[in-house]
Design an enzyme around this catalytic site. Structure first.
Site, mmCIF file in Angstrom:
data_model
loop_
_atom_site.group_PDB
_atom_site.id
_atom_site.type_symbol
_atom_site.label_atom_id
_atom_site.label_comp_id
_atom_site.label_asym_id
_atom_site.label_seq_id
_atom_site.Cartn_x
_atom_site.Cartn_y
_atom_site.Cartn_z
ATOM 1 N N GLU A 30 -17.555 139.871 4.495
ATOM 2 C CA GLU A 30 -18.658 139.439 4.767
ATOM 3 C C GLU A 30 -19.014 140.054 6.217
ATOM 4 O OE1 GLU A 30 -21.312 138.662 3.109
ATOM 5 O OE2 GLU A 30 -20.296 138.118 1.311
ATOM 6 N N TYR A 113 -25.488 132.512 7.142
ATOM 7 C CA TYR A 113 -25.593 133.449 5.900
ATOM 8 C C TYR A 113 -23.986 133.239 5.626
ATOM 9 C CZ TYR A 113 -24.453 137.271 3.262
ATOM 10 O OH TYR A 113 -23.545 137.975 2.191
ATOM 11 N N ASP A 131 -29.424 136.221 2.769
ATOM 12 C CA ASP A 131 -29.612 137.606 3.717
ATOM 13 C C ASP A 131 -30.723 138.259 3.341
ATOM 14 O OD1 ASP A 131 -29.082 138.417 1.131
ATOM 15 O OD2 ASP A 131 -27.231 139.916 1.981
#
Length: 341
Positions: A30, A113, A131
């Site tokens: 991520e 997020y 996102d």
């Protein structure tokens, strides 16, 4: 959005971090995926894990090691925060990554997020990971014409998704929406509504205005800086310099460069260097940062160190050419000139 998970099960992208979604793997992927395409990340992800396979390995790694592994991904503050968070996990959490999104927010570099993505995918917490992809899907599903950069819009989208996220497969649901936004509900050009599993509930599609929603924000022009990059070789060595610890490209290594056009002789004199032959002009290049553009020209010159004390005072040093590949992290802003070394 009842058909979303069935569509995902049949069409999901096969990605290495999805095949082994441990907390570290999800976290690393991520962070790497922020402002970087999936296709570009896979190689970096595999290389990073090969060198630093655990959170403890990352926590114990020297700065030059993890910066070198990150070289080319840009936004180097991300990997510095990764390291800081790894140290914090080792020191404060006994080496075990916390599993709740609210706890993850306490770690450096992890925002709402990323915390939601890790918590839902690695730990099964039913929290939406909102996102840019999910905001775009939300805007089209609800016919929202407000700016997606408005915090109020994100708050409303998060609440909308929270009402719909399934408790049994929250991670798969978040990843399904990520894939939907990346492959079907596209940001530029026409979305592929004929392939979309949730087009029957999409208000923008039903109204025939999916290409005009969300409403694009007006972008501010980037500031332009003109720079001259100096490729200074000394036999089998190249002159490098470490950038300041704060600011743009903080703490990374670079070829000496100055703002504006170069007076090569003035720079060499100040650095205690003597040219072996006249400098050779190099082709122009450009690099785009988020808010700045560098418009660069280059000069290549063979030099020798005439005054060691002055040379060291400038922060410059001699690096072996092979060390450019193995040791020193040089930003991609200089890639056009690095290839010439």
């Amino acid at each position: 959005m009842s058909g979303l998970l069935s569509w995902y099960d049949e069409n999901r992208r096969i990605l290495p971090w999805r095949e082994d979604p441990t907390p570290y793997h999800v976290w690393l992927s991520e962070i790497m995926l922020q402002q970087t395409r999936v296709e570009a990340v896979i190689g970096y992800y595999n290389r990073f894990l090969a060198a630093l396979p655990t959170i403890r390995d990352l926590a114990l790694a020297d700065e030059d090691v993890y910066l070198k592994l990150w070289e080319g991904l840009g936004y180097y503050s991300r990997v510095r925060n990764l390291h800081r968070a790894a140290v914090m996990i080792e020191d404060d959490y006994g080496g075990v990554m916390p599993g709740k999104s609210r706890e993850l927010l306490a770690l450096p570099g992890i925002g709402p997020y990323t915390a939601a993505a890790i918590a839902s995918i690695a730990f099964g917490e039913a929290v939406p990971a909102v996102d840019g992809n999910l905001l775009r899907v939300y805007a089209r599903q609800t016919l929202c014409k407000a700016s997606l950069k408005d915090p109020k819009t994100k708050k409303e989208a998060t609440s909308w998704y929270q009402e719909r996220i399934p408790k049994d497969r929250p991670g798969a649901w978040n990843q399904a929406l990520m894939d939907l936004g990346a492959t079907i509900c596209l940001p530029n050009g026409a979305p592929h509504c004929d392939l979309c599993p949730v087009s029957d509930t999409c208000r923008a599609h039903l109204a025939g205005c999916e290409e005009s929603v969300p409403v694009p924000d007006v972008k501010k022009p980037r500031r332009v800086e003109n720079r001259t990059v100096l490729i200074l070789t000394c036999g089998e060595y190249v002159v490098l310099k470490k950038r300041p610890e704060k600011g743009l490209l903080a703490g990374l290594y670079e070829f000496p460069n100055i703002e504006g056009s170069s007076d090569l002789k003035t720079f060499l004199d100040a650095a205690g260097l003597c040219p072996v032959f006249a400098g050779i002009p190099l082709p122009a290049a450009k690099h785009v940062f988020t808010h700045i553009e560098w418009h660069m020209t280059g000069i290549q010159c063979e030099v020798r160190v005439q005054d060691t004390e002055r040379f060291e005072d400038t922060g410059c040093f001699l690096a072996g050419r092979t060390e450019l590949d193995s040791t020193y992290s040089i930003p991609s802003a200089f890639s056009s000139y690095r290839r010439l070394v």
